[in-house]
Design a protein around this motif. Structure first.
Motif, PDB file in Angstrom:
ATOM      1  N   GLN A 105      20.681  28.855  55.354  1.00  0.00           N
ATOM      2  CA  GLN A 105      21.635  27.818  54.598  1.00  0.00           C
ATOM      3  C   GLN A 105      22.800  27.917  54.974  1.00  0.00           C
ATOM      4  O   GLN A 105      23.369  26.643  55.088  1.00  0.00           O
ATOM      5  N   PHE A 134      24.346  43.151  53.694  1.00  0.00           N
ATOM      6  CA  PHE A 134      23.008  42.740  53.013  1.00  0.00           C
ATOM      7  C   PHE A 134      22.628  44.243  52.395  1.00  0.00           C
ATOM      8  O   PHE A 134      21.504  44.576  51.728  1.00  0.00           O
ATOM      9  N   ASP A 151      16.758  33.297  54.330  1.00  0.00           N
ATOM     10  CA  ASP A 151      17.076  32.148  53.374  1.00  0.00           C
ATOM     11  C   ASP A 151      18.806  32.032  53.301  1.00  0.00           C
ATOM     12  O   ASP A 151      19.118  31.018  53.539  1.00  0.00           O
ATOM     13  N   THR A 152      19.373  33.194  53.366  1.00  0.00           N
ATOM     14  CA  THR A 152      20.951  33.009  53.296  1.00  0.00           C
ATOM     15  C   THR A 152      21.517  32.424  54.515  1.00  0.00           C
ATOM     16  O   THR A 152      22.415  31.677  54.480  1.00  0.00           O
ATOM     17  N   ALA A 194      14.797  39.826  60.295  1.00  0.00           N
ATOM     18  CA  ALA A 194      15.514  38.582  59.943  1.00  0.00           C
ATOM     19  C   ALA A 194      15.720  37.371  60.871  1.00  0.00           C
ATOM     20  O   ALA A 194      15.442  36.312  60.989  1.00  0.00           O
ATOM     21  N   GLY A 206      10.735  41.136  50.553  1.00  0.00           N
ATOM     22  CA  GLY A 206      11.671  40.225  49.702  1.00  0.00           C
ATOM     23  C   GLY A 206      13.111  40.349  50.296  1.00  0.00           C
ATOM     24  O   GLY A 206      13.913  39.211  50.320  1.00  0.00           O
ATOM     25  N   LYS A 207      13.783  41.401  50.414  1.00  0.00           N
ATOM     26  CA  LYS A 207      14.941  41.458  51.129  1.00  0.00           C
ATOM     27  C   LYS A 207      15.219  40.935  52.427  1.00  0.00           C
ATOM     28  O   LYS A 207      16.239  40.203  52.597  1.00  0.00           O
ATOM     29  N   ARG A 208      14.195  41.029  53.302  1.00  0.00           N
ATOM     30  CA  ARG A 208      14.369  40.622  54.682  1.00  0.00           C
ATOM     31  C   ARG A 208      14.325  38.973  54.581  1.00  0.00           C
ATOM     32  O   ARG A 208      14.992  38.016  55.233  1.00  0.00           O
ATOM     33  N   GLN A 209      13.548  38.433  53.663  1.00  0.00           N
ATOM     34  CA  GLN A 209      13.457  37.116  53.297  1.00  0.00           C
ATOM     35  C   GLN A 209      14.667  36.490  53.090  1.00  0.00           C
ATOM     36  O   GLN A 209      15.218  35.365  53.079  1.00  0.00           O
ATOM     37  N   GLN A 210      15.589  37.229  52.082  1.00  0.00           N
ATOM     38  CA  GLN A 210      16.568  36.931  51.419  1.00  0.00           C
ATOM     39  C   GLN A 210      17.853  36.638  52.425  1.00  0.00           C
ATOM     40  O   GLN A 210      18.485  35.746  52.473  1.00  0.00           O
ATOM     41  N   ILE A 211      17.589  37.543  53.502  1.00  0.00           N
ATOM     42  CA  ILE A 211      18.548  37.488  54.723  1.00  0.00           C
ATOM     43  C   ILE A 211      18.324  36.146  55.487  1.00  0.00           C
ATOM     44  O   ILE A 211      19.111  35.342  55.698  1.00  0.00           O
ATOM     45  N   THR A 237      15.905  45.906  59.839  1.00  0.00           N
ATOM     46  CA  THR A 237      15.667  44.621  58.672  1.00  0.00           C
ATOM     47  C   THR A 237      16.194  43.578  59.300  1.00  0.00           C
ATOM     48  O   THR A 237      15.905  42.461  59.401  1.00  0.00           O
TER      49      THR A 237
END
Length: 244
Positions: free
Chosen positions: A19, A42, A15-16, A52, A8-13, A48
């Protein structure tokens, strides 16, 4: 002790950064922050961050360069290997046309400067010349390129079917070969009689010669291209070291 990071942390990077790219935070061609800075932002490891960035590359939002790399410059504009020279040259504002001189089957022994590590018995050679039209409406050839791809799957029929929309990069993508790594070498090459005729120069004229060999992420051979580049327009640049 290594830091454990959830997917989930990798996906946050991912997505951020995606965007930010879509919002125009980064201009076209601008580099993202280096791995160290992103890792600090991050609070994750560089590994990680690298995962990403790989995901963003798969989404075709970025083209990554790690460690050392080289790239070709045309009249001050960097050419992208990821999206193909055709699109990159069009973005320079120069009027460049491409003439396909031939698409034919070749034996491995007939492919110049092919590294020994490439596993290929037969390939498909695509020979092209790029022509620059000047403001006074004169036209001059500025490069002669021979791209060789493996004669496998859909690519085996290229002499009959031709390139997808005239693009080697799109043809490779359709065949499931997306180059992610490779090598490139360069030297100064005096044109032989045949090359000089194609490029409308005198035999012996010195041109920049590059040989680039690309592989997919799983190690499959994708493309080997030898280019003869007019040094009045093309230069080769090298980057090295880690981003800080």
């Amino acid at each position: 002790m290594s830091k454990q990071v959830s997917p989930g942390k990798r996906q946050q990077i991912v997505d951020t950064l995606a965007q930010r790219i879509r919002d125009g935070h980064y201009r076209l061609g601008e580099k993202l922050d280096g791995e160290l800075r992103l890792a600090a932002e991050f609070d994750v490891s560089r590994g990680t961050v690298r995962q990403a960035l790989n995901e963003l590359q798969h989404q075709r939002l970025i083209a990554t360069e790690t460690g050392r790399g080289s790239f070709v410059i045309f009249d001050g504009h960097q050419l992208s290997q990821d999206r193909g020279w055709a699109q990159s040259l069009a973005a320079t504002g120069s009027e460049i046309t491409v003439a396909v001189l031939g698409v034919e089957r070749v034996r491995r022994a007939d492919v110049p400067l092919l590294p020994a590590e490439v596993r290929m018995d037969q390939g498909i050679a695509i020979r092209r010349v790029r022509i620059l039209r000047s403001a006074d409406d004169t036209a001059e050839p500025v490069s002669f390129e021979c791209s060789t791809v493996p004669a496998e799957g859909r690519l085996a029929q290229l002499p009959e079917t031709g390139l997808l929309r005239g693009s080697i990069s799109q043809t490779l993508a359709q065949a499931g070969l997306s180059p992610t790594r490779g090598t490139q070498r360069a030297d100064v090459h005096p044109l032989d009689e045949r090359e000089a005729e194609i490029l409308r120069r005198d035999a012996g004229t010195a041109f920049l010669r590059t040989a680039r060999t690309s592989f997919t992420a799983d190690g499959r051979f994708a493309e080997h291209v030898v280019s003869l580049l007019d040094p009045r327009h093309f230069t080769l640049a090298l980057t090295f070291g880690d981003e800080r």
